[in-house]
Design a protein around this motif. Structure first.
Motif, short mmCIF file in Angstrom:
data_model
loop_
_atom_site.label_atom_id
_atom_site.label_comp_id
_atom_site.label_asym_id
_atom_site.label_seq_id
_atom_site.Cartn_x
_atom_site.Cartn_y
_atom_site.Cartn_z
N PHE A 282 28.09 42.24 46.33
CA PHE A 282 27.45 42.40 45.04
C PHE A 282 28.63 42.92 44.11
O PHE A 282 29.66 44.02 44.21
N ALA A 283 28.71 42.27 42.90
CA ALA A 283 29.61 42.77 41.88
C ALA A 283 28.98 42.26 40.60
O ALA A 283 28.47 41.19 40.43
N ASN A 284 29.06 43.19 39.32
CA ASN A 284 29.05 42.71 38.14
C ASN A 284 30.44 42.18 37.68
O ASN A 284 31.32 42.04 38.17
N PRO A 293 30.11 53.84 45.06
CA PRO A 293 30.48 53.71 46.37
C PRO A 293 30.70 52.47 46.79
O PRO A 293 31.63 52.15 47.67
N VAL A 294 29.69 51.66 46.55
CA VAL A 294 29.71 50.08 47.12
C VAL A 294 30.91 49.12 46.76
O VAL A 294 31.71 48.87 47.38
N ALA A 295 31.03 49.53 45.15
CA ALA A 295 32.04 48.79 44.49
C ALA A 295 33.53 49.15 44.83
O ALA A 295 34.44 48.67 45.20
N ARG A 296 33.67 50.74 45.21
CA ARG A 296 35.00 51.28 45.62
C ARG A 296 35.29 50.60 47.09
O ARG A 296 36.57 50.32 47.25
N ALA A 300 38.71 48.38 47.78
CA ALA A 300 39.64 48.84 48.53
C ALA A 300 39.71 47.78 49.83
O ALA A 300 41.05 47.49 50.11
N ALA A 301 38.70 47.13 50.30
CA ALA A 301 38.84 46.21 51.38
C ALA A 301 39.59 44.84 50.82
O ALA A 301 40.24 44.36 51.49
N SER A 302 39.20 44.35 49.77
CA SER A 302 39.69 43.51 48.99
C SER A 302 41.01 43.58 48.63
O SER A 302 41.88 42.41 48.73
N THR A 303 41.58 44.63 48.49
CA THR A 303 43.25 44.88 48.24
C THR A 303 43.93 44.54 49.43
O THR A 303 44.97 43.50 49.24
N THR A 304 43.57 45.15 50.56
CA THR A 304 44.30 44.79 51.71
C THR A 304 43.80 43.82 52.85
O THR A 304 44.48 43.15 53.71
N LEU A 317 43.86 30.59 43.52
CA LEU A 317 42.95 31.36 42.89
C LEU A 317 42.32 32.69 43.74
O LEU A 317 41.85 32.25 44.67
N VAL A 318 42.95 33.81 43.47
CA VAL A 318 42.56 35.04 44.29
C VAL A 318 41.61 35.72 43.73
O VAL A 318 41.55 36.48 42.80
N LEU A 319 40.38 35.23 44.05
CA LEU A 319 39.04 35.98 43.45
C LEU A 319 38.95 37.34 43.85
O LEU A 319 38.53 38.20 43.09
N GLY A 320 39.41 37.79 45.14
CA GLY A 320 38.68 39.21 45.52
C GLY A 320 37.36 39.39 45.82
O GLY A 320 36.61 38.70 45.46
N ALA A 321 37.05 40.47 46.47
CA ALA A 321 35.78 40.69 47.13
C ALA A 321 34.77 41.22 45.74
O ALA A 321 33.59 41.34 45.95
N GLN A 322 35.21 41.41 44.58
CA GLN A 322 34.46 41.78 43.63
C GLN A 322 34.71 40.72 42.38
O GLN A 322 34.63 41.37 41.24
#
Length: 356
Positions: A282-284, A293-296, A300-304, A317-322
């Motif tokens: 989930f992300a806006n 807390p969920v987005a954080r 964080a997981a997305s970063t590493t 295209l590096v979307l990331g988890a958010q």
């Protein structure tokens, strides 16, 4: 000339309290993982008040360690303490979170993920400095196991009874006999859940991580769905087969180095009137709307993990988890899809439907 900065003591105190709470949670996570591995929570579940000696005997552990561990659990609010009898008790609510491995709110296994992140810290630091990626398979082994275990129960509680029915006509197809591809299937929990629920359909799980595929095959055999759920090594942009009635991406598209290519391959592999089911964290759509807390946790997981793998996978295209719904919709629009909608949402996931 340097300008003097006035420190707001109330803001400083609040920030220090937050930082200390986070530090305490990190220590507590180690205790939760140890309690889970040793079966301490399971030994307490449904047993009523127990002394430290009684619990140590039940779990076959040393009493002095168990007592200290119990006190850490009490301090963190994970175990109840009865001072008069000097006993400890796991409430039914605490048992659902800490002892019941089939509960949708079972959390101990999730601590394997930050443990893997700490173990891979040097790799992450090097990636920051060089811009290079880190493939999924190069992470500490606890990552794959922790992610699979954490998502397994959420999928078990929601995939068949809640998520699939929100997709137009998909459940009817699955009941009568459909062809399904699960892309980035990992340990295959999502594939197996669907195979158990819809015996008339055939399911194909694809992933590039061989160790995960081995676990998926073993799991399918254990639950008796091997005849209709098979697993093979393939990338998201070249897996075999045509005429799939349903193609699923469960928390996987944002990890891919070229999500547009993955969506375009899905467009070619779909049957006429087929459906893509996209489940994403989930992300806006705006950073300022993702403060929680969920987005954080996801950032964080997305970063590493997520961004690191996508970069290692070409990084087109590096979307990331958010990524958010708007960016995901744009991926599928570029791949030729004309219909894209949010079918369902939870505090943790977006369930999206794409059709040609």
């Amino acid at each position: 000339m340097q300008h003097a900065h006035t420190i707001d003591s109330a803001k400083l105190d609040a920030l220090v309290a937050r930082a200390f709470g986070d530090l305490s949670a990190g220590y507590g996570g180690v205790m939760i993982s140890i309690g889970n591995r040793l079966g301490l929570y399971k030994a307490m579940a449904g047993a009523g008040p127990l002394s430290a000696r009684e619990l140590s005997a039940r779990a076959d552990c040393a009493e002095r360690y168990v007592r200290e561990w119990l006190n850490a659990q009490v301090a963190g609010g994970y175990v109840a303490y009865h001072p008069t009898s000097d006993t400890y008790e796991l409430t039914p609510e605490q048992a659902l979170v800490l002892a019941d491995e089939d509960s949708p709110v079972f959390f101990p296994s999730a601590w394997a993920v930050p443990a893997s992140m700490w173990a891979d810290e040097e790799k992450a630091v090097e990636a920051f400095r060089t811009g290079k990626g880190i493939p999924w398979g190069d992470h500490d082994g606890r990552l794959a196991c922790g992610v699979a275990a954490f998502y397994r129960n959420a999928y078990k509680a929601s995939l068949v009874p809640e998520w699939l029915p929100t997709l137009d006509g998909v459940v009817d197809k699955l009941k009568s006999g459909a062809r399904v591809a699960d892309i980035g299937c990992g340990h295959g929990h999502s594939t197996m859940l669907m195979a158990e629920a819809f015996p008339a359909s055939e399911f194909h799980g694809f992933d590039s991580h061989q160790e995960s595929l081995d676990k998926a095959r073993k799991g399918a055999a254990e639950v008796g769905v091997s005849e209709r759920a098979n697993f093979a090594a393939a990338r998201a942009d070249n897996y075999p087969g045509k005429g799939y009635d349903l193609i699923c991406f469960f928390d996987a598209l944002h990890d891919m180095g070229d999500p547009v290519a993955a969506a375009a391959h899905a467009a070619k592999a779909l049957a006429p009137d087929g459906t893509v089911m996209l489940v994403e964290p989930f992300a806006n759509d705006r950073v300022e709307d993702n403060i929680s807390p969920v987005a954080r946790m996801y950032y964080a997981a997305s970063t590493t993990i997520c961004c690191a793998h996508a970069i290692s996978d070409g990084g087109h295209l590096v979307l990331g988890a958010q990524a958010g719904e708007a960016r995901l919709a744009d991926v599928f629009r570029k791949a030729g899809f004309t219909r894209f909608r949010r079918a369902f949402e939870t505090p943790f996931n977006l369930v999206l439907e794409a059709r040609l």
